[in-house]
Structures are given as structure tokens and as C-alpha cells.
Design a protein around this motif. Structure first.
Motif, PDB file in Angstrom:
ATOM      1  N   VAL A   1       0.998  -1.122  -0.205  1.00 22.42           N
ATOM      2  CA  VAL A   1      -0.057  -0.145  -0.010  1.00 22.42           C
ATOM      3  C   VAL A   1       0.960   1.170  -0.018  1.00 22.42           C
ATOM      4  O   VAL A   1       1.512   1.453   0.750  1.00 22.42           O
ATOM      5  N   THR A   2       0.904   1.848  -1.051  1.00 24.89           N
ATOM      6  CA  THR A   2       1.705   3.038  -1.365  1.00 24.89           C
ATOM      7  C   THR A   2       1.295   4.499  -0.506  1.00 24.89           C
ATOM      8  O   THR A   2      -0.156   4.400  -0.023  1.00 24.89           O
ATOM      9  N   ALA A   3       1.839   5.461  -0.531  1.00 25.71           N
ATOM     10  CA  ALA A   3       1.450   6.772   0.443  1.00 25.71           C
ATOM     11  C   ALA A   3       0.184   7.254  -0.315  1.00 25.71           C
ATOM     12  O   ALA A   3      -0.414   7.869   0.515  1.00 25.71           O
TER      13      ALA A   3
ATOM     14  N   LEU B   1       8.746   3.361   2.377  1.00 24.43           N
ATOM     15  CA  LEU B   1       8.482   2.908   0.894  1.00 24.43           C
ATOM     16  C   LEU B   1       6.920   2.311   0.882  1.00 24.43           C
ATOM     17  O   LEU B   1       6.623   2.365  -0.296  1.00 24.43           O
ATOM     18  N   GLY B   2       6.279   2.358   1.925  1.00 24.42           N
ATOM     19  CA  GLY B   2       4.919   1.926   1.875  1.00 24.42           C
ATOM     20  C   GLY B   2       4.611   1.036   2.833  1.00 24.42           C
ATOM     21  O   GLY B   2       5.381   0.556   3.716  1.00 24.42           O
TER      22      GLY B   2
ATOM     23  N   PHE C   1      22.205   4.301  -1.779  1.00 18.85           N
ATOM     24  CA  PHE C   1      21.500   5.470  -0.752  1.00 18.85           C
ATOM     25  C   PHE C   1      20.897   6.495  -1.736  1.00 18.85           C
ATOM     26  O   PHE C   1      19.758   6.676  -1.501  1.00 18.85           O
ATOM     27  N   ALA C   2      21.750   6.942  -2.607  1.00 19.38           N
ATOM     28  CA  ALA C   2      20.866   7.785  -3.655  1.00 19.38           C
ATOM     29  C   ALA C   2      19.885   7.623  -4.288  1.00 19.38           C
ATOM     30  O   ALA C   2      18.638   8.175  -4.156  1.00 19.38           O
ATOM     31  N   ARG C   3      19.981   6.257  -4.776  1.00 20.05           N
ATOM     32  CA  ARG C   3      18.712   5.767  -5.458  1.00 20.05           C
ATOM     33  C   ARG C   3      17.481   5.385  -4.736  1.00 20.05           C
ATOM     34  O   ARG C   3      16.212   5.600  -5.031  1.00 20.05           O
ATOM     35  N   LEU C   4      17.834   4.891  -3.504  1.00 21.13           N
ATOM     36  CA  LEU C   4      16.529   4.929  -2.494  1.00 21.13           C
ATOM     37  C   LEU C   4      16.104   6.014  -2.378  1.00 21.13           C
ATOM     38  O   LEU C   4      14.647   6.049  -2.043  1.00 21.13           O
ATOM     39  N   ALA C   5      16.781   7.076  -2.121  1.00 23.65           N
ATOM     40  CA  ALA C   5      15.918   8.447  -1.882  1.00 23.65           C
ATOM     41  C   ALA C   5      15.279   8.642  -3.086  1.00 23.65           C
ATOM     42  O   ALA C   5      14.093   9.477  -2.674  1.00 23.65           O
ATOM     43  N   GLU C   6      15.739   8.548  -4.384  1.00 22.02           N
ATOM     44  CA  GLU C   6      14.793   8.952  -5.553  1.00 22.02           C
ATOM     45  C   GLU C   6      13.451   7.801  -5.296  1.00 22.02           C
ATOM     46  O   GLU C   6      12.342   8.433  -5.487  1.00 22.02           O
ATOM     47  N   VAL C   7      13.653   6.599  -5.035  1.00 22.64           N
ATOM     48  CA  VAL C   7      12.655   5.725  -4.985  1.00 22.64           C
ATOM     49  C   VAL C   7      11.639   6.329  -3.895  1.00 22.64           C
ATOM     50  O   VAL C   7      10.478   6.301  -4.281  1.00 22.64           O
ATOM     51  N   ARG C   8      11.888   6.666  -2.645  1.00 18.06           N
ATOM     52  CA  ARG C   8      11.118   7.014  -1.545  1.00 18.06           C
ATOM     53  C   ARG C   8      10.373   8.435  -2.074  1.00 18.06           C
ATOM     54  O   ARG C   8       9.128   8.693  -1.902  1.00 18.06           O
ATOM     55  N   ALA C   9      11.083   9.245  -2.747  1.00 22.33           N
ATOM     56  CA  ALA C   9      10.527  10.506  -3.059  1.00 22.33           C
ATOM     57  C   ALA C   9       9.342  10.204  -4.320  1.00 22.33           C
ATOM     58  O   ALA C   9       8.487  10.982  -4.709  1.00 22.33           O
TER      59      ALA C   9
ATOM     60  N   PRO D   1       6.163  11.079  -1.682  1.00 20.82           N
ATOM     61  CA  PRO D   1       6.934  12.482  -1.713  1.00 20.82           C
ATOM     62  C   PRO D   1       6.432  13.421  -0.507  1.00 20.82           C
ATOM     63  O   PRO D   1       7.166  14.416  -0.300  1.00 20.82           O
ATOM     64  N   ASP D   2       5.552  13.112  -0.110  1.00 22.36           N
ATOM     65  CA  ASP D   2       4.971  14.079   1.142  1.00 22.36           C
ATOM     66  C   ASP D   2       5.625  13.106   2.401  1.00 22.36           C
ATOM     67  O   ASP D   2       5.050  13.662   3.636  1.00 22.36           O
ATOM     68  N   LYS D   3       6.100  12.184   2.438  1.00 17.72           N
ATOM     69  CA  LYS D   3       6.783  11.228   3.697  1.00 17.72           C
ATOM     70  C   LYS D   3       5.693  10.993   4.579  1.00 17.72           C
ATOM     71  O   LYS D   3       5.705  11.244   5.821  1.00 17.72           O
TER      72      LYS D   3
END
Length: 452
Positions: free
Chosen positions: A162-164, A190-191, A431-439, A443-445
Motif C-alpha cells: 500500500v503506497t502513500a 516505501l509503503g 543510498f541515493a537511488r533509495l532516496a529517489e524511489v522514496r521521493a 513525496p510527502d513522507k
């Protein structure tokens, strides 16, 4: 928050609890009793539809969402937002022909072991069968068979998430592959995972168990263990732990009230070869308990025999570059039997082998180049958690600093207890790619993750 509670009660079949409700305390309590959670509302989901409704309501209200199953990986108190408890989402089904287990989010590894064992199959799990399957796998997962089979997350084949935005999606190598990559080792943010498909290995027996040595043999056996690890094939897995055991009747009499060394072993292959490989450890000292031998794969949790009952827990985990003669000397000086320390266990696991190889499609699991891990576990006295145990651990680590790696493994330090430890859990590009996937997916955390 009253409006939020009433809204959730209108769309969720499971319990929706406010702090004043009688069942609230039980709903927010996990394995680590030192982490006393106090979210604004707790939701016990009973289906994926419940999870979707709860996430949507929280996101629309601007409230953060955190997830609890067994609570083994929740060392930091949750004090705001919505806590979603997935422990009611249980059930494991096994497709023996496909060697695949479908695992609901609240299931523990004991459930999977039992279901798979009926077909001569086994999951690649961690040290404890009481740990929840999902949270452990999201962090990569290192267990008694990892040198042979790799990280547990390498065996995940798909996730229901279930995504954000409150949508339930499948993440796999062919659907949402970027999210699938991140879920295999990226841990959080990530969900909400409601289920996963997990591949099983053909394994009905192994040669393994634990052997215990008294204090007088610790130096000799630990030195032998360190040298012995350099000779082992990837089919052999081992860890060693210094235990300071209280004089309690639940502890076997030969170990009661003693400081001992335990060597754990798990070998996949011919038992005679396993016995031959383990002989240098038996020859290094006089065992007070020798429980190493051929065993059913369904008994794998007995190798570590981790506690199953909830308890206050303090631990610090990190990665070592090597365990060489210099380290052996420094380690024994710091935590050997002559030291009086409020630490009940100091464990070193030998890593490497299949862990060093990523899956063909790639994954976010960090620590693939790690040689050894070190975990220090304090006595379960919360009055020591704030200052005493951190000071003791810092003192021990100061003597071992020459062997401490810059990388880390996220499941071994979920509290991110010192500056830079969060970033150290993954290579810089991961780490950088994870940040991109999370965003991309949050995007609203809505699902906050990382140090505060």
C-alpha cells in the motif's frame, strides 16, 4: 484527533484505538518493551482493504504512518501519527511445485518454517523464528544460512504494497521494478507491505547447532574460531558469542550464572563433511554442552536459540573489516571473562560467501562486502539504557576502532544510534537511488524513515 478516530472506525473493520481506550496499550506494544509507543491512534488492520483505508485517511489528514508487526525492529518510541498494526494479517500458503511461499504481513518465520517443512523445503531466515517475516526481509536479513544462500531479501519474489497515495500495488521484477528493488533491502519509507511471495530452498536436514565452552577456554576457542573462519567454504556458516548468563533456573545448569563462549554452526551438505569441518572447534577446548550434529531444517532456530518472549532490549550493531589476531587480543581485553560488564551477549557473525553477490536484477541490500558483524546486547534493565549502556558500549568499541568498518547493515542498527550510521547502511549510489524511489512513491513522507 477525535475526528480521525471516528473516520477510521467508519472505514476499517479492525480495531481503531485512541490512547484512552483499554486495548490501546496492548495494540502498540511490540517485542522490545523499552520502546513504549504512544501514537495518536492505533489501527489493527485485518485485511489489505483495511490497510488501504487507514493509509488514505492518515495521508489526507497529514498524519505520518508507521507500521508494527512483532516489534522486533522498533527500538525508537513512536509518539505521533497513526500506528498500523499488521499482526492480524497472518497466514502462509506454500506452492511446493514452484517452491514459493505466500506470506501475509503479520506472519512470523515459525509459520513459514512449519508450512515449508511439510514439503522438504525451507525459507532462508534469520536467527529467530519469532521475528516477523516482512520487516526482517525489508532490511535484507542475515541468518544462520546467509553465507550459503545470501541475504533473505534475495529470496523475495514480489510484495503487495500500500503506497502513500493509498493504492495497493504489486512490486516485482516485472511490476513496479524500482519499488521492488528498493523493498529488497531498503527497509523503510516505501509503503506498507501486506504480503510477499518468498522463494524456498530444498533443505530437509543440515549439520548444525551450538557448542558451549567455559570461561577458562574462551581465549583459546575464540582465537581458534577466528583462524578457522578463514578456511570455511560458503556452505559453512558460523557465529560466536560471549554470554554472561544470570543464575536463573530457566538456564541449563552447566551454564547457569557463568560467562561462556558459544560457537554456532550450520553446514549445508554431507553431515560427515560438516563434522570434519567443525572438528577444529571441538579440539580447541573442552565443551560443557555440545549440541552440534545432524538436525532437521525445521529446528534451525535452535542454533541461536534467541528469546521469544517480549523484553526490554538494548543493542548496538556494526560491521567489522576483519577478525585477525590483533582483533582477537583487543576483543578479549575489552569483553573477555575477566571484565565485569552489563552486557549479556557480544556476538560476531562470519559473513561473506553468497552474501557478496547481488541478485541478477539488483537489490538495495547494503553490507554485501561485509566480512563480519558485531552486536552488543545489554542487560534488560531500562534504567541503564539512557547513559550507562551507551557509555559501556562506546568504551568497548573504542578498543576495537581499528577493525570497525565504515559500512553498516540496517537490521543491526535500526535505531541509527550514532551520526552517519543511517547513511552507512547502503553504498552511496544505493543510498541515493533509495532516496529517489522514496521521493517517487512517498513525496510527502507519509511513511517517515531514518534518523529524526
Amino acid at each position: 484527533m477525535t475526528d480521525m478516530v471516528e473516520r477510521l472506525r467508519g472505514v476499517v473493520e479492525g480495531p481503531v484505538l485512541a490512547p484512552e481506550d483499554d486495548a490501546y496499550a496492548q495494540e502498540v506494544t511490540g517485542f522490545n518493551l523499552a520502546a513504549q509507543h504512544s501514537p495518536e491512534v492505533a489501527v489493527g488492520v485485518t485485511s489489505e482493504a483495511d490497510a488501504v483505508a487507514a493509509v488514505r485517511a492518515a495521508a489526507e489528514a497529514g498524519k505520518p504512518v508507521r507500521v508494527l508487526a512483532t516489534g522486533h525492529g522498533s527500538p525508537v518510541p513512536i509518539t505521533d501519527g497513526v500506528l498500523i498494526n499488521t499482526s492480524r494479517l497472518t497466514g502462509v500458503t506454500v506452492d511446493a511445485d514452484a517452491k514459493l511461499a505466500h506470506i501475509a504481513a503479520g506472519s512470523r518465520w515459525a509459520d513459514v518454517i512449519a508450512a515449508a517443512g511439510e514439503h522438504g523445503l525451507a525459507p532462508v531466515i534469520g536467527a529467530s523464528d519469532a521475528v516477523g517475516c516482512i520487516g526482517y526481509t525489508l532490511g535484507g536479513g542475515v541468518g544462520p544460512l546467509s553465507r550459503t544462500y545470501g541475504f533473505s531479501s534475495d529470496w523475495a519474489r514480489s510484495f503487495r504494497v500500500v503506497t502513500a497515495d493509498g493504492e495497493a500495488v504489486t512490486a516485482s521484477a516485472t511490476e513496479h521494478p524500482d519499488l521492488f528493488w528498493a523493498l529488497r533491502g531498503g527497509k523503510g519509507g516505501l509503503g506498507l507491505v501486506t504480503a510477499m511471495d518468498f522463494a524456498l530452498v530444498e533443505l530437509s536436514t543440515l549439520y548444525g547447532g551450538s557448542v558451549f565452552f567455559d570461561a577458562d577456554d574462551i581465549a583459546a576457542v575464540f582465537g581458534a574460531w577466528a583462524a578457522w573462519t578463514k578456511t570455511l567454504p560458503a556452505t559453512a556458516n558460523t557465529s560466536v558469542v560471549v554470554l554472561r548468563l544470570p543464575p536463573l533456573e530457566v538456564i541449563p545448569e552447566p551454564l547457569r550464572g557463568k560467562t561462556v563462549l558459544s560457537v554456532r554452526f550450520a553446514f549445508v551438505g554431507d553431515p560427515a563433511e560438516g563434522e570434519r569441518l567443525f572438528q577444529p572447534i571441538r579440539a580447541a577446548g573442552t565443551a560443557i554442552i555440545d549440541g552440534v550434529g545432524e538436525m532437521p531444517a525445521t529446528d534451525i532456530a535452535l542454533i541461536h536459540n534467541d528469546p521469544k518472549d517480549p523484553t526490554p532490549a538494548f543493542d548496538r550493531g556494526l560491521v567489522l573489516t576483519d577478525v585477525d589476531p590483533g582483533f582477537v587480543s583487543a576483543f578479549l581485553d575489552a569483553v573477555g571473562p575477566q571484565q565485569q560488564l552489563p552486557l549479556i551477549a557480544i556476538e560476531i557473525r562470519y559473513l561473506g560467501g553468497a552474501m557478496n553477490r547481488d541478485v541478477p536484477e539488483g537489490s538495495a541490500a547494503g553490507g554485501r562486502s561485509s566480512a563480519y558483524s558485531l552486536v552488543l546486547i545489554g542487560v534488560p534493565d531500562p534504567s541503564l539504557f539512557e547513559t550507562v549502556l551507551p557509555g559501556v558500549v562506546d568504551g568497548v568499541l573504542a578498543g576495537l576502532r581499528d577493525w570497525i568498518a565504515t559500512e553498516a547493515i540496517v537490521n543491526f542498527d535500526a535505531a541509527f544510534s550514532f551520526p552517519g550510521s543511517y547513511e552507512a547502511c547502503w553504498p552511496a549510489d544505493t543510498f541515493a537511488r533509495l532516496a529517489e524511489v522514496r521521493a517517487t512513491y512517498d513525496p510527502d513522507k507519509v511513511f517517515p524513515f531514518g534518523p529524526a
